[in-house]
Design a protein around this motif. Structure first.
Motif, short mmCIF file in Angstrom:
data_model
loop_
_atom_site.label_atom_id
_atom_site.label_comp_id
_atom_site.label_asym_id
_atom_site.label_seq_id
_atom_site.Cartn_x
_atom_site.Cartn_y
_atom_site.Cartn_z
N PRO A 175 -26.55 5.63 -15.42
CA PRO A 175 -26.63 4.77 -14.22
C PRO A 175 -25.50 3.76 -14.10
N ALA A 176 -24.91 3.33 -15.22
CA ALA A 176 -23.83 2.36 -15.14
C ALA A 176 -22.58 2.94 -14.51
N VAL A 177 -22.45 4.26 -14.53
CA VAL A 177 -21.24 4.93 -14.07
C VAL A 177 -21.40 5.46 -12.64
N TRP A 178 -22.63 5.78 -12.25
CA TRP A 178 -22.89 6.40 -10.96
C TRP A 178 -23.43 5.39 -9.95
N SER A 179 -23.33 5.74 -8.68
CA SER A 179 -23.86 4.86 -7.64
C SER A 179 -25.38 4.81 -7.71
N GLN A 180 -25.93 3.81 -7.08
CA GLN A 180 -27.37 3.55 -7.19
C GLN A 180 -28.23 4.68 -6.63
N ASN A 181 -27.69 5.46 -5.70
CA ASN A 181 -28.50 6.48 -5.03
C ASN A 181 -28.12 7.90 -5.43
N ALA A 182 -27.49 8.04 -6.60
CA ALA A 182 -27.15 9.36 -7.13
C ALA A 182 -28.23 9.83 -8.09
N SER A 183 -28.59 11.09 -7.99
CA SER A 183 -29.63 11.65 -8.86
C SER A 183 -29.46 13.16 -8.90
N ARG A 184 -30.33 13.82 -9.66
CA ARG A 184 -30.37 15.28 -9.66
C ARG A 184 -31.66 15.75 -9.00
N SER A 185 -31.55 16.82 -8.24
CA SER A 185 -32.71 17.41 -7.59
C SER A 185 -33.52 18.21 -8.61
N ALA A 186 -34.64 18.76 -8.17
CA ALA A 186 -35.48 19.57 -9.05
C ALA A 186 -34.72 20.79 -9.57
N SER A 187 -33.77 21.28 -8.79
CA SER A 187 -32.98 22.44 -9.20
C SER A 187 -31.79 22.05 -10.08
N GLY A 188 -31.56 20.76 -10.25
CA GLY A 188 -30.47 20.29 -11.10
C GLY A 188 -29.22 19.91 -10.36
N GLU A 189 -29.20 20.04 -9.03
CA GLU A 189 -28.02 19.72 -8.25
C GLU A 189 -27.89 18.20 -8.08
N ILE A 190 -26.65 17.71 -8.09
CA ILE A 190 -26.43 16.29 -7.82
C ILE A 190 -26.66 16.02 -6.33
N VAL A 191 -27.43 14.97 -6.07
CA VAL A 191 -27.76 14.54 -4.72
C VAL A 191 -27.43 13.05 -4.63
N VAL A 192 -26.76 12.63 -3.56
CA VAL A 192 -26.49 11.21 -3.36
C VAL A 192 -27.00 10.81 -2.00
N ALA A 193 -27.84 9.79 -2.00
CA ALA A 193 -28.43 9.27 -0.75
C ALA A 193 -29.09 10.39 0.05
N GLY A 194 -29.67 11.35 -0.64
CA GLY A 194 -30.39 12.44 0.02
C GLY A 194 -29.54 13.61 0.45
N VAL A 195 -28.26 13.62 0.12
CA VAL A 195 -27.36 14.70 0.52
C VAL A 195 -26.88 15.44 -0.73
N ALA A 196 -27.03 16.77 -0.74
CA ALA A 196 -26.71 17.58 -1.90
C ALA A 196 -25.21 17.87 -1.98
N ALA A 197 -24.72 17.99 -3.20
CA ALA A 197 -23.30 18.24 -3.42
C ALA A 197 -22.85 19.54 -2.77
N THR A 198 -23.68 20.59 -2.85
CA THR A 198 -23.28 21.87 -2.24
C THR A 198 -23.18 21.75 -0.73
N ASP A 199 -24.03 20.97 -0.11
CA ASP A 199 -23.94 20.78 1.34
C ASP A 199 -22.68 20.01 1.71
#
Length: 469
Positions: free
Chosen positions: A22-46
């Motif tokens: 969390p110290a390195v990433w923005s507050q709204n970055a996370s991984r989805s259930a499938s393991g994809e990085i999502v930021v503020a509700g938007v997936a990296a692949t999209d």
């Protein structure tokens, strides 16, 4: 677990190479259930599908929150000691029209360092009175434009600028507020190229020369002396440098008060951020409290009122908000000195969109963005596609061992000094910048195309440049 001997000593072998510290990433970055990085509700692949790669992805809410936190922290701490604070966003870190609006809506001022940065801020609708204009070699045209636009304060960086700014202000029938930048002699703990208050460098004037310079400013009716300015460097993790600089400037501030008022004191910026899990950055609230404490105690010791304190954070506001998104291409395992294997993962960008590793030896982190993986972590070096062996994006980190061509890779904490230092080396267009907020992504800086690059080549007919991709 076998530790690769090529790994630097500070880099810990992760139990899980999918974790987003969390110290390195923005507050709204996370991984989805499938393991994809999502930021503020938007997936990296999209994001990659809509905008392409390489791509800078800005978490808008994160920028706004960090800007508000900086203002609130300094307001609170300096109100506590009976004064006030001004927080300037250092536009050199990253400036666009949208970012200029975000930070001013959060109550910040903006610091600009060139005619181009000034143009962006004014075009974004920023009140010129909320701008500070820096630079060690401002042109006569830049000074004239800043004065005529009504810029709130110009930071004098050399003795010759006193006369230049005064002349411009007189021509425009203005009284221009100025600060005087000092070389405090404080040696900040940072890279040599980022230390800006050492004696042997281009910024500011010496403490010994300051009294005569201030006296000259006060003689000129077209200038108003607002206060002293210091900037000791960038990417600083310890508070001691700021404390020492404040102590030295306040001693001179007290001396200069004998001949006239000095409403403000600017202590600059340079607050560090975490680029890797090994970095320990100070919270802005801690920095604000430390500066308020030293300013209060020094002013009491000197018997002078506490001035309004100005600071200039940039990296700490926009840096952690952003990650760079790349597509992996060539992957090579290289046997080093016959003892260990380093895996080189090449991406579709490089030093043209992040020069900091080559310029400063800066360290970054990397994560697989399009999926999660249970494969064992493997030491990697992420490199670009440019014709330089120093074209390194991430010197050392761990990725899942099944990383493959076509995977998306995310490099966090690239909001500061990446887009703003980007180039067209090897004729690559500079990447787009997108902002993500509440499940939506929108373009805030478009990608450069080949047509953009060819349009500047005066040796080409217009129809050739217009036909490029």
């Amino acid at each position: 677990m076998t530790v690769n001997p090529l790994a630097p000593s500070w880099l810990a072998h992760p139990e899980d190479a999918n974790v987003l510290p969390p110290a390195v990433w923005s507050q709204n970055a996370s991984r989805s259930a499938s393991g994809e990085i999502v930021v503020a509700g938007v997936a990296a692949t999209d994001l990659a599908a809509e905008f392409g790669t390489p791509l800078y992805v800005v978490d808008e809410a994160d920028v706004r929150a960090r800007a508000s936190d900086a203002r609130e922290s300094f307001d609170r701490e300096f109100a506590r000691i009976g004064s006030a604070a001004k927080v300037y966003y250092a536009g050199k870190a990253f400036l666009s029209a949208e970012v200029a609006r975000w930070v001013t809506e959060a109550g910040l001022f903006i610091d600009v360092c060139s005619g181009g940065e000034l143009a962006v801020a004014l075009a974004a609708g920023v009140d010129p009175a909320r701008l500070g204009f820096h630079g060690n070699n401002k042109s006569l045209a830049e000074i004239d434009r800043a004065v005529s636009a009504g810029v709130g304060v110009i930071i004098i960086d050399s003795l010759v600028e006193i006369e230049r700014v005064a002349d411009a202000a007189a021509r425009h029938s203005r009284v221009q507020q100025v600060r005087l930048r000092l070389n405090s002699g404080v040696h900040a703990h940072t890279h040599e190229y980022l230390a800006t208050a050492r004696e042997d460098q281009k910024f500011g004037i010496t403490l010994a020369d300051a009294p005569a310079a201030v006296a000259r400013i006060r003689e000129l009716g077209s200038l108003r002396f607002l206060g002293l300015h210091s900037h000791i460097g960038s990417q600083i993790f310890e508070a001691d440098g700021f404390v020492e600089a404040a102590s030295r400037l306040l001693a001179l501030h007290a001396e200069l008060l004998r001949d006239g008022p000095i409403p403000e004191l600017n202590l600059g910026g340079g607050f560090g951020i975490a680029y890797t899990s090994a970095d320990r950055a100070l919270p802005v609230s801690t920095i604000a409290a430390s500066l308020a404490e030293i300013v209060s105690s020094e002013c009491a010791r000197l018997g002078v009122p506490v001035p309004v304190i100005a600071v200039e954070p940039g990296r700490s506001i926009v840096g952690p908000s952003t990650f760079s998104l790349y597509e992996a291409g060539t992957i090579k395992d290289v046997l080093v000195e016959g003892t260990a294997v380093r895996r080189y993962v090449s991406v579709d960008g490089g030093m043209s969109d992040n020069i900091r590793p080559a310029l400063y030896g800066a360290d970054y982190s990397v994560r697989l963005a399009n999926r999660g993986s249970d494969a064992d972590p493997t030491l990697v070096r992420v490199v670009g596609k440019h014709c330089e062996s120093g074209d390194i994006v991430v010197l050392a980190d761990y990725l899942p061992g099944d990383v493959r061509p076509g995977d998306l890779l995310a490099v966090p904490a690239t909001g500061a000094y990446c887009w703003s230092l980007a180039s067209n080396y090897n004729y690559l267009g500079r990447p787009a910048v997108v902002a993500v907020l509440d499940g939506r992504a929108r373009l805030i800086v478009r990608r450069e195309t080949e047509a953009d690059l060819l349009s500047r080549d005066a040796g080409l007919p217009d129809h050739q440049s217009q036909g490029a991709a």
